[in-house]
Design a protein around this motif. Structure first.
Motif: not given
Length: 150
Positions: A110-113, A118-120, A122-126
């Motif tokens: 939800k935070s990624a969506q 895209a740069n915002a 990256v930390p969520l995916v990491k």
């Protein structure tokens, strides 16, 4: 159910679970590395989260159920260190994984969506990759403990 069948289900499910987590971590790393070339991190994260909820959580549940069947069939840990670690720590980790990771992954998704670029994301995916890697390390530790039987 025969002991050998339960052991087969336990080992097969454990291997599928470990391999699936490793593939998901690699997939997300690839999405981070190639997000400028058209691979959508949001779609990759959504795919990995759905795979985790629909495939890995049921696989982890199979590991838990087959492991409990094997454990009760052997009469409990009986003071052996490797069985105590596998029984208590492994069961606790499985329960946390089965309950916690879908909730954590849903919040990250939800935070990624909601992220604007895209740069915002990256930390969520990491962060999701870190959780997958820590899960892999815990599984490897439990497997090592059960294999060495110290």
């Amino acid at each position: 159910m025969d002991y050998r069948i339960a052991l087969f289900i336990h080992v097969l499910s454990m291997a599928a679970w470990f391999g699936g987590l490793a593939v998901m971590a690699v997939w997300l790393r690839k999405a981070i590395a190639n997000h400028e070339s058209g691979i959508s991190m949001t779609k990759s994260l959504q795919f990995v989260h759905n795979l985790n909820v629909r495939m890995m959580v049921p696989t982890a549940l199979l590991v838990l159920l087959a492991g409990l069947y094997l454990l009760f069939g052997q009469g409990g840990a009986g003071g052996q260190t490797w069985l105590l670690i596998k029984e208590r720590f492994g069961t606790l980790f499985l329960l946390v994984y089965i309950i916690g990771l879908p909730i954590f992954g849903g919040k990250i998704l939800k935070s990624a969506q909601a992220a604007s670029d895209a740069n915002a994301m990256v930390p969520l995916v990491k962060r999701y990759i870190l959780v997958l890697n820590v899960s892999l390390l815990i599984i490897a530790f439990i497997l090592l403990t059960a294999t060495i039987r110290f």
